[in-house]
Design a protein around this motif. Structure first.
Motif, short mmCIF file in Angstrom:
data_model
loop_
_atom_site.label_atom_id
_atom_site.label_comp_id
_atom_site.label_asym_id
_atom_site.label_seq_id
_atom_site.Cartn_x
_atom_site.Cartn_y
_atom_site.Cartn_z
N SER A 199 -27.54 130.94 108.27
CA SER A 199 -26.72 130.00 107.63
C SER A 199 -25.74 129.35 108.66
O SER A 199 -25.44 128.21 108.37
CB SER A 199 -26.11 130.56 106.41
N TYR A 212 -17.83 118.68 108.25
CA TYR A 212 -17.12 119.72 107.22
C TYR A 212 -15.71 119.61 107.27
O TYR A 212 -15.02 119.68 106.49
CB TYR A 212 -17.81 121.18 107.52
N TYR A 218 -7.88 123.72 99.13
CA TYR A 218 -7.68 124.50 97.67
C TYR A 218 -6.43 124.16 97.15
O TYR A 218 -5.45 124.03 97.88
CB TYR A 218 -8.07 125.91 97.90
N GLY A 243 -15.67 134.30 106.80
CA GLY A 243 -16.47 132.99 106.82
C GLY A 243 -15.57 131.90 106.84
O GLY A 243 -15.51 130.92 105.91
N SER A 278 -9.43 127.58 104.82
CA SER A 278 -8.62 128.41 103.79
C SER A 278 -7.85 129.36 104.72
O SER A 278 -6.63 129.43 104.29
CB SER A 278 -9.79 129.55 103.49
N ASP A 293 -16.07 134.55 111.65
CA ASP A 293 -17.03 133.81 111.29
C ASP A 293 -18.13 133.76 112.39
O ASP A 293 -17.79 133.87 113.67
CB ASP A 293 -16.73 132.05 111.11
N ASP A 343 -19.60 139.11 112.08
CA ASP A 343 -20.32 138.91 110.87
C ASP A 343 -19.66 139.70 109.66
O ASP A 343 -18.98 140.79 110.25
CB ASP A 343 -21.60 139.78 111.44
N GLY A 344 -19.57 139.02 108.72
CA GLY A 344 -18.79 139.50 107.57
C GLY A 344 -19.67 140.94 107.09
O GLY A 344 -18.98 141.65 106.15
N ALA A 400 -13.69 132.60 101.38
CA ALA A 400 -13.37 131.36 100.54
C ALA A 400 -14.72 130.55 100.82
O ALA A 400 -14.99 130.07 101.99
CB ALA A 400 -12.39 130.55 101.26
N GLN A 401 -15.58 130.27 99.80
CA GLN A 401 -16.81 129.56 99.95
C GLN A 401 -17.87 130.22 100.80
O GLN A 401 -18.40 129.51 101.59
CB GLN A 401 -16.49 128.19 100.40
N LEU A 460 -23.37 136.61 102.74
CA LEU A 460 -23.45 137.62 103.23
C LEU A 460 -24.41 138.55 102.15
O LEU A 460 -24.82 138.14 101.26
CB LEU A 460 -21.76 138.27 102.89
C1 LIG Z 1 -19.13 127.02 103.34
S1 LIG Z 1 -18.19 127.81 104.67
C2 LIG Z 1 -16.59 128.21 104.19
C3 LIG Z 1 -15.45 127.84 105.21
C4 LIG Z 1 -13.97 128.09 104.73
N1 LIG Z 1 -13.82 129.33 104.55
C5 LIG Z 1 -13.68 127.19 103.75
O1 LIG Z 1 -12.85 127.46 103.08
O2 LIG Z 1 -13.90 125.84 104.11
C6 LIG Z 1 -19.13 129.11 104.96
C7 LIG Z 1 -18.84 129.86 106.33
O3 LIG Z 1 -19.57 130.90 105.89
C8 LIG Z 1 -19.89 131.58 107.48
N2 LIG Z 1 -20.97 132.46 107.47
C9 LIG Z 1 -22.23 132.31 107.29
N3 LIG Z 1 -23.00 133.77 107.41
C10 LIG Z 1 -21.87 134.69 107.69
C11 LIG Z 1 -21.74 135.87 107.95
N4 LIG Z 1 -22.70 136.71 107.96
N5 LIG Z 1 -20.45 136.41 108.20
C12 LIG Z 1 -19.37 135.85 108.04
N6 LIG Z 1 -19.46 134.52 107.74
C13 LIG Z 1 -20.55 133.61 107.56
C14 LIG Z 1 -20.55 130.17 107.85
O4 LIG Z 1 -20.74 129.92 109.54
C15 LIG Z 1 -19.64 129.31 107.39
O5 LIG Z 1 -18.56 128.79 108.42
#
Ligand SMILES: C[S@@+](CC[C@H](N)C(=O)[O-])C[C@H]1O[C@@H](n2cnc3c(N)ncnc32)[C@H](O)[C@@H]1O
Length: 255
Positions: free
Chosen positions: A2, A13, A20, A45, A51, A66, A88-89, A105-106, A111
């Motif tokens: 992702s 993006y 928010y 993330g 956020s 992230d 990684d989360g 956030a989003q 995860l």
């Molecule tokens: C939709 S964005 C949200 C960004 C931000 N938090 C916001 O509010 O706009 C989702 C984020 O999750 C991250 N993501 C994807 N897999 C992840 C993981 N395993 N651990 C942490 N973050 C991850 C993506 O790289 C992306 O930057």
């Protein structure tokens, strides 16, 4: 992966996704019983920092995590005094008990459900909380007809579409996963109106993973079709978009 999809659309993006509303941050503080001013927050993330900056603006000390290096590079470029870690989360690069809040956030839907919540509980201190939220279009009763029509057009044209135009669409099941982990869950919906130009509204669309995953010039054709539909309703090019944010908060009870 992702985060590779997001890396491809980091600029769109960052330029066009909505932030928010202030009421979301107030609800986060209320439901978690953690005042944001002075709190240590892991923003998991964090992406380009939408956020992260919202939390920093309210006085929190934020560590942004992230796996997407391009997303984080935008965060670092745009944020005053950023603390950002590629990670990684599901296996946070943070010490046990080091955060008052772990926030997604989003992002939590990317995860592994149970693993990520256990990991958040490791990192959050007793008395702290785990929280997640998602901004979404508000297609509920009383919503604008143009928005329903726009989203239906998107759903028809985009094979990977997942959103409120589908009857089976639902919020990610974080409340159920938190409850299974033995946590008490508090939920809220925060309604707000996004005022946005049509160009930014359509640029935002390009940053959604199901649009970013489309091949060739399919995205340009889709955006042209949606633009034509919006121009009929908003000849001046300025939109008022009904939105709502779903928030789920689980305080760590052993504080
Ligand atoms: C939709 S964005 C949200 C960004 C931000 N938090 C916001 O509010 O706009 C989702 C984020 O999750 C991250 N993501 C994807 N897999 C992840 C993981 N395993 N651990 C942490 N973050 C991850 C993506 O790289 C992306 O930057």
């Amino acid at each position: 992966m992702s985060h590779e999809v997001f890396n491809r659309v980091a600029e769109a993006y960052d330029a066009a996704r909505p932030g928010y509303p202030g009421d979301l941050y107030d609800a986060l503080a209320d439901l978690s019983s953690v005042p944001l001013a002075g709190a240590t927050v892991a923003d998991v993330g964090a992406g380009t920092g939408i956020s992260t900056r919202g939390l920093l603006d309210r006085g929190a000390r934020v560590v942004a995590v992230d796996p997407g290096e391009r997303m984080l590079a935008r965060l670092v470029a745009r944020t005053h005094s950023p603390r950002a870690v590629v990670g990684d989360g599901n296996a946070l690069p943070l010490r046990s008990g080091s955060a008052d809040l772990v926030c997604y956030a989003q992002a939590w839907h990317w995860l592994r459900p149970e693993e990520s919540i256990q990991e958040a509980l490791r990192v959050v201190r007793p008395g702290g909380a785990v929280a997640a939220w998602w901004n979404t279009l508000d297609l509920g009763a009383g919503s604008a007809g143009w928005l329903v029509a726009h989203e239906m057009r998107l759903a028809e044209s985009c094979p990977g579409y997942w959103g409120p135009a589908l009857p089976e669409w639902h919020m990610p099941p974080i409340a159920a996963v938190m409850a299974e982990a033995g946590l008490g869950v508090r939920e809220a919906w925060v309604h707000w109106t996004r005022e946005v130009g049509v160009d930014d509204f359509l640029l935002d669309l390009r940053s959604h993973s199901y649009v970013a995953a489309m091949e060739g010039d399919a995205v340009d054709r889709l955006v042209a079709r949606l633009r034509a539909g919006l121009a009929e309703v908003f000849p001046g090019g300025r939109l008022r978009v009904p939105m709502r944010v779903y928030l789920a908060v689980a305080p760590r009870a052993d504080g």
